[in-house]
Design an enzyme around this catalytic site. Structure first.
Site, PDB file in Angstrom:
ATOM      1  N   GLU A 356       2.747  -0.945   7.063  1.00 11.04           N
ATOM      2  CA  GLU A 356       3.746  -0.167   6.317  1.00 11.04           C
ATOM      3  C   GLU A 356       5.176  -0.684   6.496  1.00 11.04           C
ATOM      4  O   GLU A 356       6.105   0.100   6.673  1.00 11.04           O
ATOM      5  CB  GLU A 356       3.695   1.307   6.758  1.00 11.04           C
TER       6      GLU A 356
HETATM    7  C1  TNX Z   1      -0.481   5.785   8.517  1.00 13.12           C
HETATM    8  S1  TNX Z   1      -2.355   3.771   9.254  1.00 13.12           S
HETATM    9  C2  TNX Z   1       0.090   5.043   9.526  1.00 13.12           C
HETATM   10  C3  TNX Z   1       0.708   5.729  10.660  1.00 13.12           C
HETATM   11  C4  TNX Z   1       0.688   7.214  10.494  1.00 13.12           C
HETATM   12  C5  TNX Z   1      -0.627   7.656   9.924  1.00 13.12           C
HETATM   13  C6  TNX Z   1      -0.782   9.126   9.820  1.00 13.12           C
HETATM   14  C7  TNX Z   1      -1.170   3.054   9.670  1.00 13.12           C
HETATM   15  C8  TNX Z   1      -1.446   1.720  10.049  1.00 13.12           C
HETATM   16  N1  TNX Z   1      -0.004   3.685   9.644  1.00 13.12           N
HETATM   17  O1  TNX Z   1       2.010   5.254  10.850  1.00 13.12           O
HETATM   18  O2  TNX Z   1       0.921   7.804  11.729  1.00 13.12           O
HETATM   19  O3  TNX Z   1      -0.777   7.079   8.661  1.00 13.12           O
HETATM   20  O4  TNX Z   1      -2.039   9.503   9.396  1.00 13.12           O
END
Ligand code: TNX
Length: 542
Positions: A356
């Site tokens: 992300e």
């Molecule tokens: C996605 S999955 C994220 C996290 C969040 C999570 C909450 C991923 C690699 N990143 O930063 O905490 O969703 O469900």
């Protein structure tokens, strides 16, 4: 000695018949025991072994690891039985009434498999490595009444059904992740979670040690990371961090439970806690995006505050912070962090996050990943990253963690990387069970206990070659998780299911059969004081 035993048995029999109220051995059938994860093969022979105050644990020879694992078993047995089970050395099988732990050579058992042979006289647990002995001990625990898990002396016949179990795991990576960044958890809490998941033969504990809201590991060359970046958490609580000594203590504890710690430092996004600690690392932030997945890299971000320290952050938005790529000092920072974390991590893996990074320009992101890859390698570790790293120049030296996209995993496999399966809509422990769950998120799905169980890492992403799949991991993100009860509520009863997916062959898995087995673990959860979610889909035993 044997004769005396025979005489005593005859005498007991006479007294029993005389009293006609003698305590009959309960009938036992090893094949009907509710073992999770389901073993490869179980053969019952209708009798049982009695654990008594004469039972001791004999280990073959003078092997330190066997001694330690034997002591671990003694420490499980002694509090609730009130016996004084001791660990002793032997050459060859011990006398009747004892437990015998021994190393064997059996290629079908691999590094973690075990053979458990239970007769009326003896329990023999053998494996190629002490890891297998540890997992065999977890099976043995489940063959004893749930009261074995209590910490005060219980009156109970301690019978173990007889027969043989031959057992070995399907996948090498059977893990869970704990996010100690969004909310901080103490050393004791992490150890407790390690204890709980190791009951189900999981072997990986991935610790998410940094994120926008908090930096949780002391880095001696960049001290503000922990002392400033660790000052808070989601909701504004006091946060915290592990000193390197405390981290080493967690690593050693995990090792004693045959779990490898995989430390994650999330880069180049999810980095605000570091930017608040050292402004020169700041590549600029965008307005926090509420919600989760907003597609891949943005290329036209408005980046504020470059090169200046940010404020600490206590919200739960993602994808808004980034490291500054054009300064060489940024890479010195990354290298220092990786060096220090590698030095205190005996396990082979270093997780660099990579997820992300929506505030990082795509070209910058790829440049980051490529440099991280070389740095991790230079520090002697195997790089693990979330699926987005497949956009970089990765290869078979790198492990990719699937969580959302099928495309990234396919590309990763084409580039030769191994894949850990953590599909959010199946394996995210922070997803609510249903809309009434007291905590958790639901951006990926509601994950009831059946849905968590009914999927297969080998076929979840169509077209992924089986040999590229390293295993399964169930991440517990902690935006809504603040204490041990919360951890237990989201992890249980889904963890036993994920453990079974990682261990047992798909052909042996069937929800209707599994839910009954799982239901029989309720008294065990209760004895262990686990605050589990009592799903209506499971027939819980009293
Ligand atoms: C996605 S999955 C994220 C996290 C969040 C999570 C909450 C991923 C690699 N990143 O930063 O905490 O969703 O469900």
């Amino acid at each position: 000695m044997k004769q005396r035993f025979a005489k005593a048995s005859v005498l007991a029999l006479i007294i029993c018949i005389g009293m006609s109220a003698c305590h009959k051995k309960p009938t036992t059938d090893l094949s009907k025991e509710n073992i999770i994860p389901k073993p490869t093969s179980v053969t019952a022979d209708g009798s049982s072994f009695s654990l008594t105050d004469d039972t001791n644990i004999y280990i073959e020879g003078d092997n330190k690891e066997l001694k330690d694992v034997g002591q671990y078993l003694a420490d499980v047995l002694n509090p609730s039985t009130g016996f004084n089970v001791e660990v002793k050395s032997t050459t060859g099988a011990p006398a009747s009434g004892n437990i015998y732990l021994t190393l064997a050579t059996d290629t079908s058992l691999g590094e973690e498999g075990y053979d458990l042979k239970i007769t009326e006289d003896l329990i023999t647990l053998s494996a190629n490595k002490s890891a297998g002995i540890f997992y065999g001990i977890q099976t043995l625990r489940q063959l004893l009444p749930p009261a074995i898990e209590l910490t005060t002396v219980q009156k109970s016949p301690w019978e173990i059904a007889s027969g043989t179990i031959h057992d070995a795991p399907t996948y090498a990576w059977r893990g869970t992740m704990l996010d100690v960044a969004r909310h901080f958890f103490s050393v004791e809490e992490v150890k407790h979670y390690i204890d709980l998941v190791s009951l189900y033969k999981m072997n990986i504990m991935h610790l998410h040690l940094s994120d926008d809201q908090g930096w949780r590991i002391e880095i001696k060359s960049w001290p503000n990371l922990a002392t400033k970046g660790g000052l808070t958490e989601v909701g504004g609580g006091k946060g915290g961090y592990y000193t390197q000594e405390q981290y080493a203590d967690i690593v050693a504890y995990a090792k004693s439970r045959y779990m490898t710690i995989v430390p994650e430092i999330d880069l180049p996004g999810h980095i605000n806690s570091a930017l608040a600690s050292y402004g020169e690392l700041n590549g600029g932030t965008v307005v926090p995006l509420e919600g989760r997945y907003k597609g891949d890299m943005q290329t036209n971000n408005i980046l504020d505050g470059k090169n200046k320290p940010t404020e600490l952050y206590t919200g739960i938005a993602v994808g808004w912070s980034t490291l500054r790529i054009e300064k060489e000092a940024t890479f010195k920072f990354v290298d220092d962090v990786m060096r220090e974390v590698s030095a205190i991590t005996p396990g082979p893996y270093l997780h660099i996050g990579g997820d992300e990074a929506a505030a990082t320009k795509k070209a910058d992101y790829i440049a980051f990943i490529n440099r991280f890859k070389d740095m991790v390698k230079a520090h002697g570790k195997i790089m693990v990253g979330w699926e987005e790293i497949a956009q970089g120049d990765i290869n078979s030296d790198v492990v990719v963690q699937n969580w959302h996209s099928t495309e990234h995993s396919k590309v990763a496999a084409e580039k030769g990387s191994k894949i850990i399966m953590s599909p959010a809509k199946k394996a995210y422990l922070d997803m609510q069970y249903d809309s009434l769950s007291r905590i958790g998120l639901h951006w990926a799905a509601y994950i009831e206990v059946d849905s968590a169980y009914i999927w297969d890492p080998a076929t979840q992403v169509e077209g992924l070659p089986q040999e590229n799949i390293l295993g399964i991991e169930a991440p517990l993100w902690s935006e809504t998780v603040t204490n041990m009860d919360d951890i237990e509520y989201l992890a249980f009863p889904r963890i036993p299911g994920y453990a079974e997916i990682g261990w047992s062959v798909p052909a042996s898995r069937n929800w209707d059969e599994y839910k009954v087995r799982l239901g029989h673990h309720a008294p065990r959860f209760k004895a262990l004081n686990i605050d589990y979610y009592k799903s209506k889909l499971v027939p819980w035993a009293e």
